[in-house]
Design a protein around this motif. Structure first.
Motif, short mmCIF file in Angstrom:
data_model
loop_
_atom_site.label_atom_id
_atom_site.label_comp_id
_atom_site.label_asym_id
_atom_site.label_seq_id
_atom_site.Cartn_x
_atom_site.Cartn_y
_atom_site.Cartn_z
N CYS A 41 5.56 -2.53 -8.51
CA CYS A 41 4.64 -1.99 -7.50
C CYS A 41 3.18 -2.25 -7.85
N ARG A 89 6.10 3.11 -0.25
CA ARG A 89 6.03 1.79 -0.87
C ARG A 89 7.27 1.55 -1.74
N THR A 103 5.74 -3.85 3.92
CA THR A 103 5.67 -3.00 2.73
C THR A 103 4.32 -2.30 2.71
N LYS A 121 1.01 0.03 1.72
CA LYS A 121 0.26 0.41 0.53
C LYS A 121 0.17 1.94 0.51
#
Length: 220
Positions: A198, A22, A180, A182
Protein backbone atom coordinates in the motif's frame (compact mmCIF):
# COMPACT_ATOMS: atom_id res chain seq x y z
CA UNK A 1 -31.41 -4.91 -8.68
CA UNK A 2 -30.39 -8.53 -9.23
CA UNK A 3 -26.67 -9.17 -9.75
CA UNK A 4 -25.55 -12.02 -12.02
CA UNK A 5 -23.38 -14.60 -10.29
CA UNK A 6 -20.27 -13.50 -12.18
CA UNK A 7 -20.56 -10.06 -10.53
CA UNK A 8 -20.79 -11.36 -6.97
CA UNK A 9 -18.27 -9.87 -4.53
CA UNK A 10 -16.71 -11.73 -1.62
CA UNK A 11 -18.74 -11.31 1.55
CA UNK A 12 -15.56 -11.26 3.64
CA UNK A 13 -14.60 -8.08 1.78
CA UNK A 14 -17.11 -6.15 3.91
CA UNK A 15 -14.73 -6.34 6.84
CA UNK A 16 -11.77 -5.21 4.72
CA UNK A 17 -13.79 -2.36 3.20
CA UNK A 18 -14.99 -1.02 6.54
CA UNK A 19 -11.48 -1.20 7.99
CA UNK A 20 -9.81 0.42 4.96
CA UNK A 21 -11.18 0.97 1.46
CA UNK A 22 -7.69 0.96 -0.02
CA UNK A 23 -6.85 -2.36 1.63
CA UNK A 24 -10.05 -3.86 0.20
CA UNK A 25 -9.26 -2.61 -3.32
CA UNK A 26 -5.69 -3.89 -3.23
CA UNK A 27 -6.96 -7.35 -2.26
CA UNK A 28 -10.22 -7.67 -4.17
CA UNK A 29 -9.60 -5.50 -7.25
CA UNK A 30 -5.85 -5.71 -7.80
CA UNK A 31 -5.50 -9.25 -6.47
CA UNK A 32 -2.60 -8.44 -4.15
CA UNK A 33 -1.97 -10.09 -0.82
CA UNK A 34 0.71 -10.23 1.87
CA UNK A 35 0.92 -12.24 5.06
CA UNK A 36 1.98 -11.24 8.54
CA UNK A 37 1.61 -12.88 11.96
CA UNK A 38 -1.97 -11.68 12.37
CA UNK A 39 -3.20 -12.97 9.01
CA UNK A 40 -1.41 -16.32 9.41
CA UNK A 41 -2.68 -16.79 12.95
CA UNK A 42 -6.17 -15.81 11.81
CA UNK A 43 -6.11 -18.41 9.03
CA UNK A 44 -5.08 -21.13 11.49
CA UNK A 45 -7.83 -20.01 13.87
CA UNK A 46 -10.45 -20.23 11.11
CA UNK A 47 -9.23 -23.68 10.07
CA UNK A 48 -9.83 -24.89 13.62
CA UNK A 49 -13.36 -23.46 13.50
CA UNK A 50 -14.07 -25.46 10.31
CA UNK A 51 -12.48 -28.68 11.57
CA UNK A 52 -14.64 -31.50 12.86
CA UNK A 53 -18.02 -32.80 11.81
CA UNK A 54 -19.56 -30.43 9.22
CA UNK A 55 -22.97 -31.07 10.77
CA UNK A 56 -23.81 -32.21 14.29
CA UNK A 57 -26.74 -32.22 16.68
CA UNK A 58 -26.61 -31.14 20.32
CA UNK A 59 -30.09 -31.41 21.77
CA UNK A 60 -32.11 -28.39 20.67
CA UNK A 61 -29.20 -27.04 18.62
CA UNK A 62 -27.94 -28.11 15.21
CA UNK A 63 -24.45 -27.00 14.16
CA UNK A 64 -23.15 -26.69 10.59
CA UNK A 65 -19.70 -25.51 9.53
CA UNK A 66 -18.56 -23.78 6.35
CA UNK A 67 -22.05 -23.36 4.88
CA UNK A 68 -21.99 -21.37 1.62
CA UNK A 69 -24.28 -18.34 1.46
CA UNK A 70 -25.12 -15.85 -1.27
CA UNK A 71 -27.47 -13.00 -2.18
CA UNK A 72 -28.33 -11.99 -5.76
CA UNK A 73 -29.91 -8.73 -4.53
CA UNK A 74 -26.74 -7.73 -2.66
CA UNK A 75 -24.37 -9.32 -5.17
CA UNK A 76 -22.24 -11.22 -2.66
CA UNK A 77 -21.31 -14.76 -1.72
CA UNK A 78 -19.28 -16.32 1.04
CA UNK A 79 -19.40 -18.83 3.87
CA UNK A 80 -20.43 -18.94 7.52
CA UNK A 81 -17.76 -20.19 9.90
CA UNK A 82 -20.53 -21.75 11.98
CA UNK A 83 -24.27 -21.68 11.39
CA UNK A 84 -26.37 -22.93 14.27
CA UNK A 85 -30.08 -23.76 14.16
CA UNK A 86 -31.85 -23.32 17.51
CA UNK A 87 -35.18 -25.03 18.08
CA UNK A 88 -37.72 -22.22 18.19
CA UNK A 89 -41.37 -21.54 17.40
CA UNK A 90 -40.16 -18.55 15.36
CA UNK A 91 -37.90 -20.73 13.23
CA UNK A 92 -38.17 -22.49 9.88
CA UNK A 93 -38.69 -26.16 8.94
CA UNK A 94 -35.63 -28.21 8.06
CA UNK A 95 -35.52 -31.32 5.91
CA UNK A 96 -35.63 -34.54 7.95
CA UNK A 97 -35.94 -32.59 11.22
CA UNK A 98 -38.98 -32.26 13.45
CA UNK A 99 -40.09 -28.85 14.65
CA UNK A 100 -38.93 -25.37 13.67
CA UNK A 101 -35.36 -24.04 13.80
CA UNK A 102 -34.01 -20.50 14.08
CA UNK A 103 -30.80 -19.79 12.07
CA UNK A 104 -28.01 -18.24 14.17
CA UNK A 105 -24.72 -17.34 12.39
CA UNK A 106 -21.46 -17.33 14.35
CA UNK A 107 -18.25 -15.78 12.98
CA UNK A 108 -14.85 -16.61 14.51
CA UNK A 109 -12.18 -13.91 14.97
CA UNK A 110 -8.70 -14.42 16.36
CA UNK A 111 -8.37 -11.24 18.45
CA UNK A 112 -10.73 -9.35 20.72
CA UNK A 113 -13.76 -7.07 20.22
CA UNK A 114 -12.92 -3.91 18.27
CA UNK A 115 -14.01 -0.29 18.44
CA UNK A 116 -15.23 -0.29 14.83
CA UNK A 117 -18.09 -2.36 13.39
CA UNK A 118 -16.20 -4.22 10.64
CA UNK A 119 -16.70 -7.67 12.21
CA UNK A 120 -20.38 -7.01 12.95
CA UNK A 121 -20.97 -5.87 9.37
CA UNK A 122 -19.53 -9.10 7.97
CA UNK A 123 -21.75 -11.15 10.30
CA UNK A 124 -24.80 -9.07 9.41
CA UNK A 125 -24.02 -9.61 5.72
CA UNK A 126 -24.16 -13.36 6.33
CA UNK A 127 -27.56 -12.95 8.04
CA UNK A 128 -28.95 -10.95 5.10
CA UNK A 129 -27.85 -13.68 2.70
CA UNK A 130 -29.44 -16.36 4.87
CA UNK A 131 -32.68 -14.40 5.15
CA UNK A 132 -32.88 -14.23 1.37
CA UNK A 133 -31.98 -17.90 0.91
CA UNK A 134 -34.22 -19.32 3.65
CA UNK A 135 -37.08 -16.78 3.53
CA UNK A 136 -36.85 -16.00 7.22
CA UNK A 137 -35.88 -13.30 9.72
CA UNK A 138 -32.64 -13.48 11.69
CA UNK A 139 -32.54 -10.94 14.53
CA UNK A 140 -29.11 -11.77 15.95
CA UNK A 141 -25.90 -13.75 15.72
CA UNK A 142 -22.56 -13.89 17.53
CA UNK A 143 -18.87 -13.10 17.12
CA UNK A 144 -16.52 -15.49 18.87
CA UNK A 145 -13.16 -13.90 19.75
CA UNK A 146 -10.25 -16.27 20.31
CA UNK A 147 -8.29 -13.95 22.58
CA UNK A 148 -11.07 -13.63 25.16
CA UNK A 149 -12.59 -17.05 24.34
CA UNK A 150 -16.20 -16.00 24.45
CA UNK A 151 -19.02 -14.90 22.23
CA UNK A 152 -20.26 -11.37 21.76
CA UNK A 153 -23.93 -11.18 20.79
CA UNK A 154 -24.64 -8.96 17.78
CA UNK A 155 -28.11 -7.59 17.12
CA UNK A 156 -28.88 -7.01 13.45
CA UNK A 157 -30.42 -3.58 13.87
CA UNK A 158 -31.97 -1.59 11.00
CA UNK A 159 -28.95 0.74 11.15
CA UNK A 160 -26.46 -2.14 10.82
CA UNK A 161 -28.44 -3.68 7.97
CA UNK A 162 -28.57 -0.37 6.12
CA UNK A 163 -24.83 0.14 6.51
CA UNK A 164 -24.18 -3.29 5.01
CA UNK A 165 -26.31 -2.43 1.97
CA UNK A 166 -24.73 1.00 1.49
CA UNK A 167 -21.17 -0.33 1.77
CA UNK A 168 -21.89 -3.12 -0.70
CA UNK A 169 -23.28 -0.66 -3.22
CA UNK A 170 -20.12 1.45 -2.88
CA UNK A 171 -17.97 -1.68 -3.23
CA UNK A 172 -19.76 -2.64 -6.45
CA UNK A 173 -19.26 0.87 -7.88
CA UNK A 174 -15.52 0.82 -7.17
CA UNK A 175 -15.18 -2.74 -8.45
CA UNK A 176 -16.92 -1.89 -11.72
CA UNK A 177 -14.55 1.06 -12.18
CA UNK A 178 -11.51 -1.02 -11.15
CA UNK A 179 -10.63 1.92 -8.93
CA UNK A 180 -8.26 1.73 -5.95
CA UNK A 181 -9.00 4.71 -3.68
CA UNK A 182 -6.46 6.69 -1.71
CA UNK A 183 -6.97 7.02 2.02
CA UNK A 184 -5.45 8.94 4.89
CA UNK A 185 -2.84 6.88 6.76
CA UNK A 186 -4.00 5.93 10.25
CA UNK A 187 -2.87 4.11 13.36
CA UNK A 188 -3.96 0.78 11.87
CA UNK A 189 -1.47 1.01 8.99
CA UNK A 190 1.52 -0.29 10.96
CA UNK A 191 -0.28 -3.54 11.81
CA UNK A 192 -1.65 -4.08 8.28
CA UNK A 193 -0.12 -6.95 6.29
CA UNK A 194 -0.57 -4.85 3.13
CA UNK A 195 1.63 -2.01 4.38
CA UNK A 196 4.53 -2.64 1.99
CA UNK A 197 2.17 -2.94 -0.98
CA UNK A 198 0.00 0.00 0.00
CA UNK A 199 2.88 2.37 0.89
CA UNK A 200 0.70 4.58 3.13
CA UNK A 201 3.47 7.15 3.63
CA UNK A 202 3.19 8.11 -0.05
CA UNK A 203 -0.43 9.07 0.57
CA UNK A 204 0.85 12.04 2.55
CA UNK A 205 2.76 13.39 -0.43
CA UNK A 206 1.56 16.15 -2.71
CA UNK A 207 -0.19 15.31 -5.94
CA UNK A 208 1.66 15.57 -9.26
CA UNK A 209 -0.49 18.54 -10.30
CA UNK A 210 0.34 20.34 -7.06
CA UNK A 211 4.04 19.61 -7.53
CA UNK A 212 3.99 20.98 -11.10
CA UNK A 213 1.96 24.03 -10.09
CA UNK A 214 4.43 24.95 -7.37
CA UNK A 215 7.37 24.35 -9.72
CA UNK A 216 5.97 26.80 -12.25
CA UNK A 217 5.39 29.56 -9.75
CA UNK A 218 7.81 32.47 -10.17
CA UNK A 219 8.84 34.52 -7.21
CA UNK A 220 8.21 38.28 -7.71
Amino acid sequence: MIYPEEDFLQLSGLQHFKFCRRQWALIHIEGQWAENFRTTDGSIFHEKAHNGNPCESRGDRLITRGMRVFSPTLGVSGACDVLEFHRSRAGIPLKERDGLWQPYPVEYKRGRPKEHTADALQLCGQALCLEEMLCCEIPEGALYYGEIRRREKIMFTPELRQEVKELLMEMHRLYQRCYTPKVRPGKGCNACSMKELCLPKLMRGKSVSEYLRRGMEVDP
